[in-house]
Motif scaffolding. Sequence first.
Motif, PDB file in Angstrom:
ATOM      1  N   GLU A  12       0.840  -1.199   0.000  1.00  0.00           N
ATOM      2  CA  GLU A  12       0.000   0.000   0.000  1.00  0.00           C
ATOM      3  C   GLU A  12       0.872   1.245   0.000  1.00  0.00           C
ATOM      4  N   ASP A  13       0.319   2.350  -0.553  1.00  0.00           N
ATOM      5  CA  ASP A  13       1.002   3.633  -0.457  1.00  0.00           C
ATOM      6  C   ASP A  13       1.096   4.013   1.015  1.00  0.00           C
ATOM      7  N   GLU A  14       2.132   4.752   1.349  1.00  0.00           N
ATOM      8  CA  GLU A  14       2.312   5.243   2.716  1.00  0.00           C
ATOM      9  C   GLU A  14       2.353   6.766   2.659  1.00  0.00           C
ATOM     10  N   PHE A  15       1.740   7.432   3.626  1.00  0.00           N
ATOM     11  CA  PHE A  15       1.671   8.890   3.644  1.00  0.00           C
ATOM     12  C   PHE A  15       2.218   9.443   4.949  1.00  0.00           C
ATOM     13  N   VAL A  16       2.856  10.613   4.858  1.00  0.00           N
ATOM     14  CA  VAL A  16       3.320  11.356   6.025  1.00  0.00           C
ATOM     15  C   VAL A  16       2.868  12.793   5.811  1.00  0.00           C
ATOM     16  N   THR A  17       2.169  13.364   6.790  1.00  0.00           N
ATOM     17  CA  THR A  17       1.800  14.771   6.740  1.00  0.00           C
ATOM     18  C   THR A  17       2.574  15.499   7.832  1.00  0.00           C
ATOM     19  N   ILE A  18       3.261  16.544   7.435  1.00  0.00           N
ATOM     20  CA  ILE A  18       4.029  17.356   8.372  1.00  0.00           C
ATOM     21  C   ILE A  18       3.289  18.673   8.552  1.00  0.00           C
ATOM     22  N   ILE A  19       3.045  19.034   9.791  1.00  0.00           N
ATOM     23  CA  ILE A  19       2.328  20.261  10.146  1.00  0.00           C
ATOM     24  C   ILE A  19       3.313  21.203  10.824  1.00  0.00           C
ATOM     25  N   THR A  41       7.870  11.520  -1.683  1.00  0.00           N
ATOM     26  CA  THR A  41       7.768  12.710  -2.523  1.00  0.00           C
ATOM     27  C   THR A  41       6.504  13.464  -2.150  1.00  0.00           C
ATOM     28  N   ILE A  42       6.514  14.758  -2.406  1.00  0.00           N
ATOM     29  CA  ILE A  42       5.373  15.590  -2.016  1.00  0.00           C
ATOM     30  C   ILE A  42       4.172  15.282  -2.906  1.00  0.00           C
ATOM     31  N   VAL A  43       2.996  15.227  -2.295  1.00  0.00           N
ATOM     32  CA  VAL A  43       1.757  14.933  -3.015  1.00  0.00           C
ATOM     33  C   VAL A  43       1.228  16.194  -3.687  1.00  0.00           C
ATOM     34  N   HIS A  44       1.321  17.315  -3.002  1.00  0.00           N
ATOM     35  CA  HIS A  44       0.816  18.594  -3.491  1.00  0.00           C
ATOM     36  C   HIS A  44       1.642  19.674  -2.829  1.00  0.00           C
ATOM     37  N   ARG A  45       1.509  20.882  -3.271  1.00  0.00           N
ATOM     38  CA  ARG A  45       2.318  21.957  -2.697  1.00  0.00           C
ATOM     39  C   ARG A  45       1.994  22.190  -1.220  1.00  0.00           C
ATOM     40  N   ILE A  46       2.938  22.775  -0.519  1.00  0.00           N
ATOM     41  CA  ILE A  46       2.754  23.137   0.890  1.00  0.00           C
ATOM     42  C   ILE A  46       1.791  24.311   0.940  1.00  0.00           C
ATOM     43  N   GLY A  47       0.839  24.280   1.859  1.00  0.00           N
ATOM     44  CA  GLY A  47      -0.103  25.382   1.971  1.00  0.00           C
ATOM     45  C   GLY A  47      -0.930  25.313   3.235  1.00  0.00           C
ATOM     46  N   LEU A  68      -3.474  23.634  17.740  1.00  0.00           N
ATOM     47  CA  LEU A  68      -2.932  24.298  16.558  1.00  0.00           C
ATOM     48  C   LEU A  68      -3.195  25.790  16.529  1.00  0.00           C
ATOM     49  N   GLY A  69      -4.153  26.249  17.274  1.00  0.00           N
ATOM     50  CA  GLY A  69      -4.379  27.674  17.435  1.00  0.00           C
ATOM     51  C   GLY A  69      -4.767  28.462  16.200  1.00  0.00           C
ATOM     52  N   GLY A  70      -5.204  27.867  15.137  1.00  0.00           N
ATOM     53  CA  GLY A  70      -5.714  28.637  14.008  1.00  0.00           C
ATOM     54  C   GLY A  70      -4.895  28.533  12.742  1.00  0.00           C
ATOM     55  N   ARG A  71      -3.676  29.078  12.718  1.00  0.00           N
ATOM     56  CA  ARG A  71      -2.876  29.065  11.492  1.00  0.00           C
ATOM     57  C   ARG A  71      -2.144  27.742  11.372  1.00  0.00           C
ATOM     58  N   LEU A  72      -2.326  27.099  10.267  1.00  0.00           N
ATOM     59  CA  LEU A  72      -1.775  25.774  10.061  1.00  0.00           C
ATOM     60  C   LEU A  72      -1.251  25.656   8.640  1.00  0.00           C
ATOM     61  N   VAL A  73      -0.006  25.261   8.513  1.00  0.00           N
ATOM     62  CA  VAL A  73       0.579  24.984   7.211  1.00  0.00           C
ATOM     63  C   VAL A  73       0.978  23.520   7.226  1.00  0.00           C
ATOM     64  N   ALA A  74       0.695  22.807   6.149  1.00  0.00           N
ATOM     65  CA  ALA A  74       0.999  21.379   6.124  1.00  0.00           C
ATOM     66  C   ALA A  74       1.415  20.941   4.728  1.00  0.00           C
ATOM     67  N   ALA A  75       2.097  19.814   4.707  1.00  0.00           N
ATOM     68  CA  ALA A  75       2.473  19.174   3.448  1.00  0.00           C
ATOM     69  C   ALA A  75       2.343  17.681   3.637  1.00  0.00           C
ATOM     70  N   THR A  76       1.817  17.015   2.623  1.00  0.00           N
ATOM     71  CA  THR A  76       1.689  15.553   2.674  1.00  0.00           C
ATOM     72  C   THR A  76       2.627  14.955   1.642  1.00  0.00           C
ATOM     73  N   TYR A  77       3.352  13.936   2.090  1.00  0.00           N
ATOM     74  CA  TYR A  77       4.306  13.215   1.251  1.00  0.00           C
ATOM     75  C   TYR A  77       3.851  11.767   1.139  1.00  0.00           C
ATOM     76  N   ALA A  78       4.163  11.127   0.026  1.00  0.00           N
ATOM     77  CA  ALA A  78       3.761   9.734  -0.188  1.00  0.00           C
ATOM     78  C   ALA A  78       4.943   8.909  -0.655  1.00  0.00           C
ATOM     79  N   ARG A  79       4.857   7.631  -0.320  1.00  0.00           N
ATOM     80  CA  ARG A  79       5.828   6.658  -0.817  1.00  0.00           C
ATOM     81  C   ARG A  79       5.029   5.512  -1.397  1.00  0.00           C
ATOM     82  N   ARG A  80       5.326   5.188  -2.621  1.00  0.00           N
ATOM     83  CA  ARG A  80       4.644   4.083  -3.309  1.00  0.00           C
ATOM     84  C   ARG A  80       5.347   2.777  -2.980  1.00  0.00           C
TER      85      ARG A  80
END
Length: 82
Positions: A12-19, A41-47, A68-80
Amino acid sequence: MSPTTSHATPGEDEFVTIIGGDAEEIGQVFRDQGLAAKDFTIVHRIGRHRIAMAPGQDDMSALVGALLGGRLVAATYARRPR
């Protein structure tokens, strides 16, 4: 942040989201955890992200919002799977 641990089922694909507070902080965590060397590798741009919980998860939603207090920036990465 703690190192990533794999909870993916083989095949299965594996995902990591960094906040974090900004893209620079997220990039540093990606490098510190060696995710590129682990073929992530990144799934989509950081935002900006908003967390929404499934129905029945009201307690968890309040906790996440408080942490998290409101403002949150995250990026999700995947490994096939190989």
